[in-house]
Design an enzyme around this catalytic site. Sequence first.
Site, PDB file in Angstrom:
ATOM      1  CE  LYS B  79      -3.916   1.900   2.693  1.00  0.00           C
ATOM      2  NZ  LYS B  79      -4.715   1.704   3.932  1.00  0.00           N
ATOM      3  CB  SER B 154      -8.034   3.902   3.061  1.00  0.00           C
ATOM      4  OG  SER B 154      -7.191   3.188   3.928  1.00  0.00           O
ATOM      5  CB  SER B 178      -8.206   1.012   5.833  1.00  0.00           C
ATOM      6  OG  SER B 178      -8.897   2.211   6.102  1.00  0.00           O
TER       7      SER B 178
END
Lengths: 497, 507, 99
Positions: B79, B154, B178
Amino acid sequence: MSDTLVPFDEAITRYDPVMGLEVHIELNTATKMFCGCPTEFGAEPNTQTCPVCLALPGALPVVNAKAVESAIRIGLALNCDIAEYCRFARKNYFYPDMPKNFQTSQYDEPIAFDGWTEVEVEGETFRIDIERAHMEEDTGKSLHVGGSTGRIHGAEYSLVDYNRAGIPLIEIVTRTIEVPAEKAPAVARAYVSHLRDLIGGLGVSDVRMDQGSLRADVNLSLKPKGSDTLGTRSETKNVNSFRSVERAVRYEVSRHAGVLDAGEKVVQETRHFHESDGSTSSGREKSDADDYRYFPEPDLAPVSPSRAWVEELRATLPEPPAQRRARLQTEWDFSDLDMRDTIGAGALDLVAATIEAGASPQSARKWWLGELARRANEDGVDLDALAITPGQVAGIQSLIDAGRINDKLARQVFDGVLAGEGTPEEVVTARGLEVVSDDGALGAAVDQAIADDPDAAQKIRDGKHQAVGALIGSVMKQMRGQADAGRVRELILERLS
Amino acid sequence: MSELTRLSADQAAQAIAAGETSSVELTQALLDRIEAVDGAINAFLHVDADGALAAAKASDEQRASGATSYLSGVPIAVKDVFTTVGQPTTCGSKILEGWIPPYDATVVAKLRAAGLPILGKTNMDEFAMGSSTEHSAYGPTRNPWDTDRIPGGSGGGSAAAVAAFEAPLALGTDTGGSIRQPGAVTGTVGVKPTYGGVSRYGLVAMASSLDQAGPVTRTVLDAALLHEVIAGHDPMDSTSIDAPVPAVVAAARRADVKGLRIGLVRELQGSVESGGGFQAGVQARFDDAVGLLTDAGAEVVEVSCPSFVHGIAAYYLVMPSEASSNLARFDAMRYGLRVGPEGVDDPSAEQVMAASRDAGFGDEVKRRIILGTYALSSGYYDAYYGSAQKVRTLIARDFAAAFEQVDLLVSPTSPVTAWPLGEKSDDPLAMYLADVATIPANLAGVPGLSLPVGLADEDQMPVGLQFLAPAMADDRLYNAAAALEGLLEDRWGGRLLDQAPVLEGAR
Amino acid sequence: MSSGISRADVEHLAGLARIELSDAELDRLAVDLPAILEHVAVVQRAAGDDVPAMSHPLPVDNVFRADEVRPSLTPEEALSGAPESDQQRFGVPKILGED
């Protein structure tokens, strides 16, 4: 805008000053408060930074154990309670030399609180209550480029070095100090000087005001005599010497009185002290609308020093200052006045170190409170900012004791050492200041003096030995002062008896 | 599609160890897959083909000459919230466009040390603020199950990459769900370890007391394997746990729920029809899964966690407050976007900061910064931030009380399946409600795992079940999830992801 | 306490947060924020005075490191992201407010 000043002595007939002193101590740890970057002075810009102290995205702080230890010891030396549990807090505001745009500090949970200490001014003891001592970190340093004054206003841009960002600081805050008005400036000065002695004795900081490892901010407000209502206070920063602490208090008292006498309101603001003339000028308006939005620092664990650790640290504290002073006074055989003068001049540790280096107590005191104090005054600096060490002072005295120089020549040696020409020995050699003790050379000068002043010579033969002085003077002039006056006297009397 | 890309990480590790394939071959196959399908998915913000292949080669060479870690050579996507030397770290924001960090996050360093080639950085809601990845400054990621729908957020990029077989493993972060919520809506496994279990050094902070890094995978065992690589004490992170990593791989292999006491959280279920807030198809798949657990020997009871209903409110005070402070460092002085205010010739530092932050931050980030600034401000602190921190204590107490009665808690991970792109993006509050089930774990610091349990009848989109365990008991999650996963795959005759549509561009 | 937060309040907060919001943004936030605050305000009634605030989920204290030097970044690394630099320092525009 110039300030209307009411002379200090007049101002204090109508107002009582209320002071608060905030002192920052820069610790002498090997590494920064929250990261392992080194703290040595004088490094090339941005060579002592890392993701943490640069506040790069993702970086996290880790507390320096030594800084916590030093904070506790400072708190103990100030007779504070040490928190059983405390946290760091974020003080949020934006400033380019503060990389995170918050300072990691302590808010309502300082590590040390509710302490006190005593300072002596002209034989009188004043107790100063300490509200708190807490841990925080220093900012980076900006160079302001362009603009006419070299200070921030008018600068075109700034260049920032983060080497000093994150250096550990301990902030010590007093409760309000209310002492007889005429003593206030001296008490403020004595307090800061006393902190220097006290904390210097712990070995946790260089505590040099001239180098920024001891910083004092002076808060002051006035109360009309007889009133209990506290006035609006101002905060004065950029106070770089003990003398300036005293001068800042005096100036602010005069300035506040001028404002209040005119029926106006004192503006709550931060002011800048000017060394050149002892005045202060307006800086940033300091309003309570400075909303720092404090909250407990989530990236750091709480600090809960065990009572056992605190007692261990208490045992490492040096002798309390009052006790030490009493002991030294006895050891040195100083009168109360001698001691008071020494302390008042901020010379206690300097004298002690000079004695440690071999000088007699009286001679150490003589030089620091006499010759050197005069020079410090002329230069407008504190004694410890002079470019001479206690060891060197002792060295000069030992040259006198050995008869190689006299008092008068010693002054030239002081000149040389202070000018950076080298050690006392080196200066004597380079400048050719050694007293001549060769009887041959001295004898020739004595003979010359006798020949030049037959009247004086006759008086001496007649037993009026006061006249010897004139002949000694003449010899000294010939020898450019480099003669041992005692030996000259002997030689004169030998020839004329 | 190359068979290699369908392998789980565990299968890939075994294949490499057996000499059936190499890291270079596998890495290349994944890079090809990324090139083929990522145009439609937009999971990756940056692909580092050269770096990944070099690391793959190094892993193969190391294996040839001696011992390596189990997962060495198995590629991973990271990420874009973790700092990576040599690759940009944007956090999905314009304010960090093109920023190349000079240091690796601790977890990234661990991946490298373990020999996992890093394929690239995945898309995310800007600064991890969002539940759909629509708030990325670089365009949304699309759900591989239906590219008109969101992949969750997210960490939608990591979940989509794994769901689309662009990577067998990904790293995510979870502050309010997330990792887990994208897992639920993309049919993948997502784990939020115990707070402090994985280092946050190099994880660009959103909410310091809530953020945690964790695995994003297709199987429970893969997540456990990755968990053991990234977890552990880090002296650079004062909030990391100084204790051994729980034996999660052993737990995943054990996969036995006989006698396990499992609590259904009353406040976190109930279909909309019956008065709860959960989509009917979500509730149905959840109920089925709970039935399987009972059949396998678990004892399921209902427990009540009354303070959970205040979770969203507390979260949307604590998180923006901490984020408002953490994001203050983005001031255009040392890194990141620097622009001046329009029409001003000689702007001050203050003006440049304010203009850069307005230009560089997106709407959701600005909204939360302002909200957080308010919640911390003088006069409002006690009512907002202070009160929210008290609610955290209540929620932690609810967990503690519940775990006296049961070993694990369960709930649907997300109240809804993946919604269409654009449907909630203009309504911040609607978006916030998607986190109702995941938020409590972050507030209390306990670990959670989301496992795919089927497709909702009404839209054929994946549904996730969430396990929650006491702090430090992450292994319980893996044990129960592996057991349930096995039972479900028996029923499906394969993995849930086998039912996902074939993507355009895929061979 | 009402969750009334005016446009002027938003402007003040934006100043504290150093974000130069446009009029459109201010308008939008003046609508969004009160709505959010109304939802989150429930926390005020949730917990009594006797409930302690939780600032750290992990019950750990006294996490320290030894006072030992660790390698720093090189100046090149430190300045690598700098929008402007000169003489090995970060170049920043003129600073108006002083501390």
